[in-house]
Design an enzyme around this catalytic site. Structure first.
Site, PDB file in Angstrom:
ATOM      1  N   SER A  29      -1.242 -14.079 -11.154  1.00 32.02           N
ATOM      2  CA  SER A  29      -0.239 -13.628 -10.175  1.00 32.02           C
ATOM      3  C   SER A  29       0.843 -12.802 -10.861  1.00 32.02           C
ATOM      4  O   SER A  29       1.265 -11.747 -10.366  1.00 32.02           O
ATOM      5  CB  SER A  29       0.423 -14.839  -9.506  1.00 32.02           C
ATOM      6  OG  SER A  29      -0.514 -15.528  -8.734  1.00 32.02           O
ATOM      7  N   ARG A  33       1.837  -8.560 -10.700  1.00 30.18           N
ATOM      8  CA  ARG A  33       3.210  -8.148 -10.349  1.00 30.18           C
ATOM      9  C   ARG A  33       3.845  -7.336 -11.474  1.00 30.18           C
ATOM     10  O   ARG A  33       4.606  -6.394 -11.229  1.00 30.18           O
ATOM     11  CB  ARG A  33       4.041  -9.386 -10.035  1.00 30.18           C
ATOM     12  CG  ARG A  33       3.669  -9.996  -8.665  1.00 30.18           C
ATOM     13  CD  ARG A  33       4.112 -11.440  -8.580  1.00 30.18           C
ATOM     14  NE  ARG A  33       3.948 -12.012  -7.245  1.00 30.18           N
ATOM     15  CZ  ARG A  33       2.804 -12.503  -6.755  1.00 30.18           C
ATOM     16  NH1 ARG A  33       1.690 -12.475  -7.487  1.00 30.18           N
ATOM     17  NH2 ARG A  33       2.757 -13.039  -5.540  1.00 30.18           N
ATOM     18  N   GLY A 101      -7.780 -10.117  -4.015  1.00 29.91           N
ATOM     19  CA  GLY A 101      -6.943 -10.183  -2.809  1.00 29.91           C
ATOM     20  C   GLY A 101      -5.486  -9.934  -3.136  1.00 29.91           C
ATOM     21  O   GLY A 101      -4.787  -9.207  -2.420  1.00 29.91           O
ATOM     22  N   ARG A 129     -12.393 -10.322   3.749  1.00 30.52           N
ATOM     23  CA  ARG A 129     -11.160 -11.114   3.903  1.00 30.52           C
ATOM     24  C   ARG A 129     -10.188 -10.465   4.893  1.00 30.52           C
ATOM     25  O   ARG A 129     -10.148  -9.245   5.016  1.00 30.52           O
ATOM     26  CB  ARG A 129     -10.500 -11.308   2.525  1.00 30.52           C
ATOM     27  CG  ARG A 129     -11.375 -12.134   1.602  1.00 30.52           C
ATOM     28  CD  ARG A 129     -10.764 -12.325   0.246  1.00 30.52           C
ATOM     29  NE  ARG A 129      -9.604 -13.199   0.287  1.00 30.52           N
ATOM     30  CZ  ARG A 129      -8.875 -13.515  -0.783  1.00 30.52           C
ATOM     31  NH1 ARG A 129      -9.218 -13.031  -1.965  1.00 30.52           N
ATOM     32  NH2 ARG A 129      -7.845 -14.312  -0.681  1.00 30.52           N
ATOM     33  N   SER A 174       1.977 -17.794   2.689  1.00 28.89           N
ATOM     34  CA  SER A 174       1.251 -16.841   1.841  1.00 28.89           C
ATOM     35  C   SER A 174       2.206 -16.020   0.995  1.00 28.89           C
ATOM     36  O   SER A 174       2.992 -15.226   1.516  1.00 28.89           O
ATOM     37  CB  SER A 174       0.392 -15.908   2.697  1.00 28.89           C
ATOM     38  OG  SER A 174      -0.070 -14.840   1.891  1.00 28.89           O
ATOM     39  N   GLN A 176       1.219 -13.727  -0.887  1.00 28.79           N
ATOM     40  CA  GLN A 176       0.756 -12.332  -0.841  1.00 28.79           C
ATOM     41  C   GLN A 176       1.408 -11.592   0.313  1.00 28.79           C
ATOM     42  O   GLN A 176       1.834 -10.447   0.166  1.00 28.79           O
ATOM     43  CB  GLN A 176      -0.773 -12.296  -0.723  1.00 28.79           C
ATOM     44  CG  GLN A 176      -1.461 -12.839  -1.968  1.00 28.79           C
ATOM     45  CD  GLN A 176      -2.964 -12.906  -1.838  1.00 28.79           C
ATOM     46  OE1 GLN A 176      -3.512 -12.645  -0.773  1.00 28.79           O
ATOM     47  NE2 GLN A 176      -3.637 -13.274  -2.915  1.00 28.79           N
ATOM     48  N   ASP A 326      -4.824 -22.893  -5.000  1.00 29.17           N
ATOM     49  CA  ASP A 326      -6.024 -22.454  -5.717  1.00 29.17           C
ATOM     50  C   ASP A 326      -6.679 -23.577  -6.513  1.00 29.17           C
ATOM     51  O   ASP A 326      -7.762 -23.379  -7.087  1.00 29.17           O
ATOM     52  CB  ASP A 326      -5.673 -21.302  -6.671  1.00 29.17           C
ATOM     53  CG  ASP A 326      -5.307 -20.033  -5.921  1.00 29.17           C
ATOM     54  OD1 ASP A 326      -5.705 -19.897  -4.746  1.00 29.17           O
ATOM     55  OD2 ASP A 326      -4.613 -19.182  -6.499  1.00 29.17           O
ATOM     56  N   LYS A 353      -9.923 -17.596   1.232  1.00 25.38           N
ATOM     57  CA  LYS A 353      -9.797 -17.147  -0.164  1.00 25.38           C
ATOM     58  C   LYS A 353     -11.011 -16.285  -0.522  1.00 25.38           C
ATOM     59  O   LYS A 353     -11.650 -15.737   0.365  1.00 25.38           O
ATOM     60  CB  LYS A 353      -9.661 -18.370  -1.088  1.00 25.38           C
ATOM     61  CG  LYS A 353      -8.390 -19.185  -0.807  1.00 25.38           C
ATOM     62  CD  LYS A 353      -7.152 -18.369  -1.073  1.00 25.38           C
ATOM     63  CE  LYS A 353      -5.897 -19.134  -0.729  1.00 25.38           C
ATOM     64  NZ  LYS A 353      -4.693 -18.308  -0.810  1.00 25.38           N
TER      65      LYS A 353
HETATM   66  C1  S3P Z   1      -1.382 -15.405  -4.855  1.00 21.16           C
HETATM   67  C2  S3P Z   1      -1.146 -16.106  -3.707  1.00 21.16           C
HETATM   68  C3  S3P Z   1      -2.100 -17.047  -3.114  1.00 21.16           C
HETATM   69  C4  S3P Z   1      -3.201 -17.436  -4.097  1.00 21.16           C
HETATM   70  C5  S3P Z   1      -3.736 -16.255  -4.837  1.00 21.16           C
HETATM   71  C6  S3P Z   1      -2.620 -15.586  -5.627  1.00 21.16           C
HETATM   72  C7  S3P Z   1      -0.353 -14.469  -5.350  1.00 21.16           C
HETATM   73  O1  S3P Z   1      -2.694 -16.432  -1.992  1.00 21.16           O
HETATM   74  O2  S3P Z   1      -4.245 -18.097  -3.422  1.00 21.16           O
HETATM   75  O3  S3P Z   1      -4.748 -16.642  -5.738  1.00 21.16           O
HETATM   76  O4  S3P Z   1      -0.410 -14.074  -6.524  1.00 21.16           O
HETATM   77  O5  S3P Z   1       0.552 -14.131  -4.571  1.00 21.16           O
HETATM   78  P1  S3P Z   1      -1.974 -16.449  -0.551  1.00 21.16           P
HETATM   79  O6  S3P Z   1      -0.738 -15.681  -0.658  1.00 21.16           O
HETATM   80  O7  S3P Z   1      -2.950 -15.817   0.392  1.00 21.16           O
HETATM   81  O8  S3P Z   1      -1.751 -17.898  -0.257  1.00 21.16           O
END
Ligand code: S3P
Length: 448
Positions: A29, A33, A101, A129, A174, A176, A326, A353
C-alpha cells in the site's frame, strides 16, 4: 501485467520446524502511494524499501506514462522526479495495471482532475472487479468515465477540465475509495472532504501530510472526517517503506503452524489501521513478541518474534475487519488448525478482492477436509487441530489465496497443492525462496 503466461502449479508438504529471520518485502500500500505522490510532487522523491512486486512495478510504469521519471538506482533506491499537482501528461498508450486494484484505483483518482484522457486495463482478475465505487465519486469532480458494465475495466477517464471540490461519504470501508477521492481532490480548488464511517488504512493521509499537503482528520459521530486543501505544492521527499504486515502474516503463520518453529520477522509496519491480524492472533493464544517498537518514515514499526504454540478459535469483532481485511485468508488457515471454532463476520469486502476470497477459502478448506460455513459477509471455520489436506486448491489469480494454501500444506497431514504460484509475484516475489530457507518444503507439481 495482463499477460499472465502458463500457470505454475506447486504443492507444499509437511514442513520441518521453521527457524531463522524472515525479511519480508516493503509494504504494498505504501509503495504504490510513494510512487504516485512522488509523481505528483515537484523535485525528487527517494524511496528505500519499495516493494518490487509486479503490482508496484506496474504503478511505476504508469507514472512514467503520465510524465514522471521513475528509476531504480544501483543501490536499490527508487528515484522519482515528479511533474507536480495537475502536471500529469496524457499517456499515449493504454495503462495496464495488471493485477493491482490499489494501483489502478489510486491512479484513476490521481489523474481524474487533470484535463487529460486515459484508458485503463488489467488482467482477468482486475477486469472483473467493480470500479463504479471509484468512478461514481470521481464524476462528482466533473470527470467522465466510460467503462464496461458495472464500470468495469477496460475503462476510459476524461479528467475534469474545471474540477469542483467534493464532499463524499464512502459507502463501504475502503481505503482505495477514500484515497482516490483525496488524490482527485489535490487538483480541485477549495476543500475536498471524505467521510468514512469505519477507519481504514490511513497511509494516504499520512503521506500527503509528509509531502506538504494541508490535511486534517477529525473523529466525529459520523466517523472520520478528512479534509484536504486543494492545489498544494507537494515537494519531493525521502521515504522509507516499512516491511509489509500483510506479507509478514505468512511467515508468522508458518511459525504458528509448524511445531518447534521460531521465526524473527523484523521491521514490520504496526500502523493501527493495519495490524488487526496480530491482535487477533494474540487473542488466539499466539506467542508473538513485539520488540524494538519505533517509528520509521512516519509509520510505527516493530520486530516480531514468533514461536509455535497451540491456537484456539476466536470470534473476530466485525469492527476489526478493515484493519485486517487482507489477512482473513491466512487467518482461515490458522483457524482450521486451531482448537475450536473461529467466527469471522463483517467481511463482505472480501468478496471483491483479487477474487471472491470467502468462496476461494471455503472451497479450498473443504477440499482439504475442513468444515466451514459461509454467508454473504461471514466465514466460520471449525478448527480440527490436524487438517487432512491432500487436495489441490484453486487460487483464481489471487496471491494471498496462493500463499495461504501453501502455508496450510506446511502443517497438513497430506500435501496441499495450488493451481498456480505465479500470482505471488504481485506482492511477495521472494515468498517461495524465503519460506524454503526457513524450512518449508515446496515442490513443482510432477516432481517428487
Ligand atoms: C488497500 C486497501 C484495501 C486492501 C488492498 C490495499 C490500499 O482495499 O484490500 O489490498 O492500499 O488502499 P479496499 O480499499 O478495497 O478495502
Amino acid at each position: 501485467m495482463s499477460s499472465h503466461g502458463p500457470a505454475e502449479p506447486i504443492f507444499s508438504s509437511k514442513s520441518a520446524p521453521l527457524r531463522g529471520e524472515a525479511l519480508v518485502p516493503g509494504d504494498k500500500s505504501i509503495s504504490h502511494r510513494a510512487l504516485i505522490l512522488g509523481a505528483l510532487s515537484v523535485g525528487e522523491t527517494r524511496i528505500t524499501g519499495l516493494l518490487e512486486g509486479q503490482d508496484v512495478l506496474d504503478t511505476g510504469k504508469a507514472m512514467r506514462a503520465f510524465g514522471a521519471e521513475v528509476a531504480r538506482s544501483d543501490t536499490g533506491e527508487w528515484l522519482v522526479h515528479g511533474v507536480g499537482v495537475g502536471g500529469f501528461a496524457e499517456p499515449s498508450q493504454v495503462i495496464d495495471c495488471g493485477n493491482a486494484g490499489t494501483g489502478v484505483r489510486l491512479i484513476m483518482g490521481a489523474m481524474a482532475t487533470s484535463p487529460i484522457t486515459a484508458t485503463f486495463t488489467g488482467d482477468a482478475s482486475l477486469n472483473a472487479r467493480p470500479m463504479g465505487r471509484i468512478t461514481e465519486p470521481l464524476k462528482l469532480f466533473g470527470t467522465i468515465a466510460t467503462g464496461r458494465s458495472g464500470g468495469r475495466l477496460p475503462l476510459t477517464l476524461q479528467g475534469a477540465k474545471n474540477p469542483t471540490p467534493v464532499r463524499y461519504t464512502t459507502p463501504m470501508p475502503s481505503a482505495q475509495v477514500k484515497s482516490a477521492v483525496l488524490l482527485a481532490g489535490l487538483n480541485a480548488p477549495g476543500e475536498t472532504v471524505v467521510i468514512e464511517q469505519e477507519a481504514t488504512r490511513d497511509h494516504t493521509e499520512r503521506m500527503l501530510a509528509g509531502f506538504g499537503a494541508e490535511i486534517s482528520t477529525e473523529t466525529t459521530d459520523a466517523g472520520r472526517v478528512i479534509t484536504l486543501k486543494g492545489q498544494p505544492e507537494l515537494l519531493g521527499q525521502r521515504i522509507t517503506v516499512p516491511r509489509d504486515p500483510s506479507s509478514a502474516a505468512f511467515p508468522v503463520a508458518g511459525a504458528l503452524l509448524v511445531e518447534g518453529s521460531e521465526v524473527f520477522v523484523p521491521g514490520i509496519g504496526q500502523n493501527p489501521t493495519r495490524n488487526g491480524i496480530f491482535t487477533t492472533l494474540v487473542e488466539m493464544g499466539a506467542d508473538i513478541s513485539f520488540e524494538n517498537e519505533r517509528v520509521e518514515g512516519g509509520e510505527p514499526v516493530a520486530d516480531l518474534r514468533v514461536r509455535f504454540g497451540p491456537l484456539k478459535g476466536v470470534e473476530v469483532p466485525p469492527e476489526r475487519a478493515p484493519s485486517m481485511i487482507d489477512e482473513y485468508p491466512i487467518l482461515a488457515v490458522l483457524a482450521a488448525t486451531a482448537q475450536g471454532v473461529t467466527v469471522m463476520r463483517g467481511i463482505k469486502e472480501m468478496r471483491v478482492k483479487e477474487c471472491d476470497r470467502i468462496d476461494a477459502m471455503a472451497r479450498g478448506l473443504e477440499a482439504c477436509g475442513v468444515q466451514v460455513e459461509e454467508g454473504e459477509d461471514y466465514l466460520i471455520v471449525h478448527g480440527m487441530g490436524r487438517v487432512p489436506g491432500g487436495a489441490s486448491c484453486k487460487t483464481h489469480l489471487d496471491h494471498r489465496i496462493a500463499m495461504s494454501f501453501l502455508c496450510l500444506g506446511m502443517a497438513a497431514e497430506n500435501p496441499v497443492g495450488i493451481d498456480d504460484c505465479k500470482p505471488i509475484e504481485t506482492s511477495f516475489p521472494d515468498f517461495i525462496p524465503l519460506m524454503t530457507r526457513l524450512g518449508a518444503s515446496f515442490a513443482a507439481e510432477g516432481s517428487s
